[in-house]
Write an enzyme that holds these catalytic residues in place. Structure first.
Site, short mmCIF file in Angstrom:
data_model
loop_
_atom_site.label_atom_id
_atom_site.label_comp_id
_atom_site.label_asym_id
_atom_site.label_seq_id
_atom_site.Cartn_x
_atom_site.Cartn_y
_atom_site.Cartn_z
N ARG A 199 4.36 -25.71 34.42
CA ARG A 199 5.86 -26.17 34.31
C ARG A 199 5.91 -27.26 35.37
NH1 ARG A 199 6.97 -20.73 33.44
NH2 ARG A 199 7.46 -20.29 35.74
N LYS A 259 25.42 -28.24 35.86
CA LYS A 259 25.54 -28.19 34.44
C LYS A 259 25.84 -26.78 34.24
CE LYS A 259 22.66 -27.52 31.03
NZ LYS A 259 21.65 -28.07 30.00
N GLU A 307 29.65 -28.54 29.56
CA GLU A 307 28.77 -28.55 28.41
C GLU A 307 29.25 -27.53 27.28
OE1 GLU A 307 24.56 -28.36 28.50
OE2 GLU A 307 24.25 -28.73 26.60
N LYS A 317 29.70 -32.96 28.78
CA LYS A 317 28.50 -33.05 28.03
C LYS A 317 28.72 -32.49 26.54
CE LYS A 317 23.76 -31.83 28.16
NZ LYS A 317 22.42 -32.02 28.92
P1 13P Z 1 19.11 -31.51 24.34
O1 13P Z 1 19.27 -33.13 24.63
O2 13P Z 1 17.68 -31.02 24.10
O3 13P Z 1 20.05 -30.89 23.30
O4 13P Z 1 19.46 -30.84 25.63
C1 13P Z 1 20.22 -31.07 26.53
C2 13P Z 1 20.84 -29.98 27.45
O5 13P Z 1 20.88 -30.14 28.53
C3 13P Z 1 21.28 -28.71 26.69
O6 13P Z 1 21.74 -27.86 27.55
#
Ligand code: 13P
Length: 387
Positions: free
Chosen positions: A56, A147, A212, A254
């Site tokens: 990773r 986030k 998000e 987001k």
């Molecule tokens: P994707 O752009 O792959 O959907 O992922 C963005 C993300 O941070 C999901 O939490």
């Protein structure tokens, strides 16, 4: 009627707003490199690489060793906890190198989705316990934004009212904790007199929350249904933000783009996707929000860029900066180019730079490419995707 507690000073508000602006300044977006250990297992398995801490780290090093070309394309990188404390081969911490490039460091602070009892397979996200302390530590360790991802699903009956309300509320609680925190100090004299009533102070973490509420693309619903659900979800999110006194200028949203379900038989043009997306945002997201950075949600790299470009060219007034916060749509080609082989590392880094440059153009409405849309969809898309 609730009254407003004077939570943030003018200087604190300014700092939050400036941080949010820096992340999404013109031509810049976010690299979401915060896949959890479990999500990395799926990613690495696609290219035949074992999911070890070392692998990773090696993979993230490929992304983070991109040269100065990405400084004008990437305003922020979201880290997973483990990655925040990892180093390049030469011993330099990832965080130091990223910050030296002028890129802001963010961190995923939710602790994943958990089932929401009493619903048909819906979820909320956990991680509020201890969040304030974790924010304080992450701030010391170089993070300026965070986030939190919630997940909602579309079906004939979902998302339920409960899922919409609960996820909006947890996103608002998270946001207010990131921006500020109440600390209880016990006054010594009162304590000695046997009075335990406390005196509260607000300490500021000054961390910009990236909010998000992802609506998954699973299902055969059409564009209209996704738009309707997106409007309901975002309206609830911003009602909760208001209830929790979140300072919107110091936040970023987001969201998913408004797209048809992945099994929908009708195809829509990028202009239709852009119109549906902007219509939903304009009806629900206050203009005070500093920026909207879309997730890619399993779209192919090209598809996500073409849609972002169309959104920026849509002939509707746009009060926010509209950019990207892509995970899969910034990394898919890099991962494929790497396949775990040392000799492929440079080529993989170049693939990442290429996607960063394309999306930098797309978030300014200047991207003119877009052939082969959808070709890598099968590789990227994973149903009920968990980050
Ligand atoms: P994707 O752009 O792959 O959907 O992922 C963005 C993300 O941070 C999901 O939490």
């Amino acid at each position: 009627m609730t009254h407003q507690f004077p939570a943030l000073s003018e200087a604190q508000k300014r700092e939050l707003h400036e941080t949010a602006l820096r992340i999404v300044s013109p031509g810049k977006g976010i690299l979401a490199a915060d896949e959890s250990v479990g999500s990395m297992a799926k990613r690495l398995a696609q290219v035949g690489v074992e999911n070890t801490e070392q692998n990773r780290r090696q993979y993230r090093q490929i992304l983070f060793s991109a040269d100065d070309r990405i400084s004008s394309c990437i305003g922020g990188i979201i880290f997973f906890h483990e990655t925040l404390y990892q180093h390049f081969d030469n011993g330099v911490p990832f965080v130091k190198m990223i910050r030296d490039r002028g890129i802001l460091v963010g961190v995923k602070v939710d602790k994943g989705v958990v089932p929401l009892a009493g619903t048909f397979g819906e979820s909320t996200a956990q991680g509020l316990d201890g969040l304030s302390e974790r924010c304080a530590q992450y701030k010391k360790d170089g993070a300026l934004f965070a986030k939190w991802r919630c997940v909602l699903k579309i079906s004939d009956t979902n998302p339920s009212k409960l899922a919409i309300t609960e996820n909006a509320n947890v996103l608002a609680r998270y946001s207010s904790i990131c921006q500020q925190v109440r600390i209880h100090y016990y006054s010594l004299s009162m304590y000695l007199c046997g009075h335990y009533s406390d005196i509260s102070f607000l300490r500021q973490h000054g961390i910009v929350p990236v909010i998000e509420p992802e609506i998954l693309p699973d299902g055969d619903h059409d564009l209209k249904r996704c738009q309707y659900v997106t409007e309901k979800v975002l309206a609830a999110v911003y009602k909760a933000m208001s209830d929790h006194h979140v300072y919107l200028e110091g936040t970023l949203l987001k969201p998913n783009m408004v797209t048809p379900g992945h099994s929908c038989s009708t195809k829509y043009s990028p202009e239709e996707v852009a119109m549906a997306t902007l219509t939903a945002l304009r009806r629900t997201v206050p203009p005070a929000v500093t920026g909207v950075a879309f997730l890619s949600g399993g779209q192919s790299e090209e598809e996500a860029s073409v849609h972002l470009n169309a959104i920026n060219n849509c002939p509707l007034a746009k009060p926010w900066i509209l950019t990207f916060s892509f995970g899969r749509a910034l990394q898919a080609s890099a991962l494929r180019a790497w396949r775990g082989h040392k000799e492929n590392e440079k080529a993989a880094t170049e693939q990442f730079i290429k996607r960063a440059e394309v999306n930098s153009l797309a978030c300014q409405g200047k991207y003119t490419g877009g052939e082969n849309c959808g070709e890598d969809y099968q590789l990227i898309y994973g149903s009920c995707y968990a980050y």
